[in-house]
Design an enzyme around this catalytic site. Structure first.
Site, PDB file in Angstrom:
ATOM      1  CE  LYS A  55      -4.025  -1.973   2.347  1.00  7.06           C
ATOM      2  NZ  LYS A  55      -4.813  -1.947   3.580  1.00  7.06           N
ATOM      3  CE  LYS A 100      -6.102  -8.807  -1.796  1.00  6.73           C
ATOM      4  NZ  LYS A 100      -5.669  -8.236  -0.523  1.00  6.73           N
ATOM      5  CE  LYS A 118     -13.915  -4.129   1.008  1.00  3.51           C
ATOM      6  NZ  LYS A 118     -13.601  -3.858   2.404  1.00  3.51           N
TER       7      LYS A 118
HETATM    8  P1  TYM Z   1     -10.550  -6.136   4.425  1.00  3.79           P
HETATM    9  O1  TYM Z   1     -11.628  -5.141   4.688  1.00  3.79           O
HETATM   10  O2  TYM Z   1      -9.508  -5.817   3.417  1.00  3.79           O
HETATM   11  O3  TYM Z   1     -11.181  -7.519   4.022  1.00  3.79           O
HETATM   12  C1  TYM Z   1     -12.176  -8.110   4.845  1.00  3.79           C
HETATM   13  C2  TYM Z   1     -12.035  -9.602   4.861  1.00  3.79           C
HETATM   14  O4  TYM Z   1     -12.117 -10.117   3.525  1.00  3.79           O
HETATM   15  C3  TYM Z   1     -10.978 -10.930   3.258  1.00  3.79           C
HETATM   16  N1  TYM Z   1     -10.648 -10.786   1.826  1.00  3.79           N
HETATM   17  C4  TYM Z   1     -10.586 -11.802   0.961  1.00  3.79           C
HETATM   18  N2  TYM Z   1     -10.783 -13.128   1.123  1.00  3.79           N
HETATM   19  C5  TYM Z   1     -10.671 -13.910   0.034  1.00  3.79           C
HETATM   20  N3  TYM Z   1     -10.367 -13.432  -1.199  1.00  3.79           N
HETATM   21  C6  TYM Z   1     -10.157 -12.121  -1.407  1.00  3.79           C
HETATM   22  N4  TYM Z   1      -9.878 -11.656  -2.628  1.00  3.79           N
HETATM   23  C7  TYM Z   1     -10.272 -11.232  -0.298  1.00  3.79           C
HETATM   24  N5  TYM Z   1     -10.133  -9.896  -0.137  1.00  3.79           N
HETATM   25  C8  TYM Z   1     -10.368  -9.637   1.168  1.00  3.79           C
HETATM   26  C9  TYM Z   1      -9.899 -10.420   4.169  1.00  3.79           C
HETATM   27  O5  TYM Z   1      -8.922 -11.401   4.387  1.00  3.79           O
HETATM   28  C10 TYM Z   1     -10.678 -10.068   5.411  1.00  3.79           C
HETATM   29  O6  TYM Z   1     -10.893 -11.223   6.200  1.00  3.79           O
HETATM   30  N6  TYM Z   1      -7.481  -5.757   8.268  1.00  3.79           N
HETATM   31  C11 TYM Z   1      -8.718  -6.343   7.844  1.00  3.79           C
HETATM   32  C12 TYM Z   1      -9.906  -5.854   8.629  1.00  3.79           C
HETATM   33  C13 TYM Z   1      -9.799  -6.001  10.099  1.00  3.79           C
HETATM   34  C14 TYM Z   1      -9.929  -7.193  10.846  1.00  3.79           C
HETATM   35  C15 TYM Z   1      -9.785  -6.828  12.203  1.00  3.79           C
HETATM   36  C16 TYM Z   1     -10.130  -8.509  10.488  1.00  3.79           C
HETATM   37  C17 TYM Z   1      -9.604  -4.998  10.997  1.00  3.79           C
HETATM   38  N7  TYM Z   1      -9.599  -5.487  12.237  1.00  3.79           N
HETATM   39  C18 TYM Z   1      -9.862  -7.759  13.241  1.00  3.79           C
HETATM   40  C19 TYM Z   1     -10.200  -9.466  11.525  1.00  3.79           C
HETATM   41  C20 TYM Z   1     -10.057  -9.079  12.855  1.00  3.79           C
HETATM   42  C21 TYM Z   1      -8.926  -5.983   6.396  1.00  3.79           C
HETATM   43  O7  TYM Z   1      -8.319  -5.138   5.853  1.00  3.79           O
HETATM   44  O8  TYM Z   1      -9.893  -6.595   5.798  1.00  3.79           O
END
Ligand code: TYM
Length: 353
Positions: free
Chosen positions: A112, A216, A219
């Site tokens: 990022k 991947k 968003k």
């Molecule tokens: P974020 O918002 O980027 O994504 C949310 C969840 O979706 C999963 N994910 C995917 N899984 C499979 N294939 C994909 N292409 C894909 N893109 C995203 C992510 O692995 C995630 O589980 N840091 C985290 C958010 C967060 C969080 C937490 C998660 C903040 N605090 C505490 C668990 C516990 C994040 O950026 O997710």
């Protein structure tokens, strides 16, 4: 009961990767675990200047998708991260116990930061410590996430271990289980903070882009055609699948590294239909892309349409979502306040009279 916690950032639309990598498993886990699921709005502002109006909209919409996807407010505490101020407070306490080198090594930070160029905030570097706070505040045993969060979960475990080692003496000495005293006289083993495990699903942990099977689904990809959003209309879904990348090989198969698109699209089909890999192969193995694409479109539309219908209902029901989020925040605050008070205490902060 064991506890589960997870969250999704309210940035852009929730897509099939977020849904199959995370949210769908949350729904299953609420049956068995004491469940806390939050919309991580504080994380959503780490990527540079954001639009405040969009943030509010996206926060509400994400929470409504959680419920529409099957989270039951009777079983799960659904809340907004910024409604529980202990997340920010614990983040500060953990910041001061986290070596900066641990954060500079994070793959997501490096990626990022490369894209952001000059505009890298302190928050972007600190993002995984806030995530660790989300998890550790609730003493979560298990954290269901996609593959891309594995390293952040490892870091969370390291931070918890370090805090336990550094500050696990004092009153914690008296409270620890018998025989858990380390030679230094301090406890090692999660007396202050529980060391959590990641849960990463077998299928769906890494849903790939529709336009490039080796990247991947995300968003942040500017190409809207690279992802299917949970709220996409049937027409949009059909269009995206029609234009998605395929190859010139006859027949469809899982796992050929030279055919990442085939593996990805078959996996999406598998996840949407609930079939096993073997059943998918039996049905689709000899199909041509021209036959498979309409079948995939139908499967995705069929899987998403009840979620979309429920989403529309939730958004129309005056006050319903607010009520759920209020109750969720109350329950979350109760647990979180206690943990952060314990950490303050263990770190030697004077009690407020
Ligand atoms: P974020 O918002 O980027 O994504 C949310 C969840 O979706 C999963 N994910 C995917 N899984 C499979 N294939 C994909 N292409 C894909 N893109 C995203 C992510 O692995 C995630 O589980 N840091 C985290 C958010 C967060 C969080 C937490 C998660 C903040 N605090 C505490 C668990 C516990 C994040 O950026 O997710």
């Amino acid at each position: 009961r064991k506890r589960v916690l997870s969250g999704v950032q309210p940035t852009g639309s929730i897509h099939l990767g977020n849904y199959f990598g995370a949210i769908k498993n949350w729904v299953k886990m609420q049956e068995e675990f004491d469940a806390f699921y939050c919309v991580v709005d504080l994380h959503a502002i780490t990527a540079g200047a954001h639009d405040p109006k969009e943030l509010i909209k996206s926060t509400r919409s994400s929470a409504a998708i959680y419920l529409a996807a099957g989270l039951d407010p009777e079983r799960s505490n659904v809340f907004v991260q910024s409604h529980v101020s202990a997340h920010s407070e614990l983040c500060w306490l953990l910041n001061c116990a986290t070596p900066i080198g641990w954060l500079e090594k994070m793959i997501q930070f490096k990626e990022k930061a490369r894209k952001a160029g000059e505009d890298v905030s302190v928050g972007l570097l600190d993002y995984p410590v806030l995530m660790a706070s989300d998890i550790l505040l609730y003493n979560a045993d298990i954290v269901p996430v996609g593959e891309d969060q594995r390293q952040h979960l490892e870091l969370t475990r390291d931070i918890a271990g370090r805090v336990n080692n550094l500050y696990g003496g004092g009153k914690w000495k008296k409270m620890g289980p018998k025989g858990s005293r380390a030679p230094s006289g301090r406890f090692r083993g999660g007396d202050i903070l529980r060391v959590p495990d990641a849960y990463i699903p077998e299928a769906g942990a890494r849903v790939m882009s529709l336009t490039d099977g080796s990247a991947k689904m995300s968003k942040s990809n500017p190409a809207e055609g690279s992802r299917i959003n949970v709220l996409d209309t049937p027409d949009e879904i059909a269009k995206k699948i029609k234009r998605c990348k395929t190859d010139a090989v006859e027949g469809l198969e899982f796992g050929d590294p030279t055919r990442p698109e085939a593996t990805n699209l078959l996996t999406i089909y598998q996840l949407c239909t609930g079939m096993t890999k073997e059943e998918v192969l039996k049905e689709c193995g000899s199909m041509r892309w021209g036959d498979f694409k309409p079948a995939l479109t139908d499967a995705v539309v069929e899987h998403l349409s009840p979620i979309q219908a429920r989403y529309a209902e939730i958004m129309q029901e005056e006050g319903y979502l607010d009520g759920v989020l209020k109750r969720g925040a109350d329950a979350a605050n109760e647990v979180a306040e206690k943990t952060v008070a314990d950490v303050r205490d263990a770190m030697g902060f004077m009690e407020r009279i």
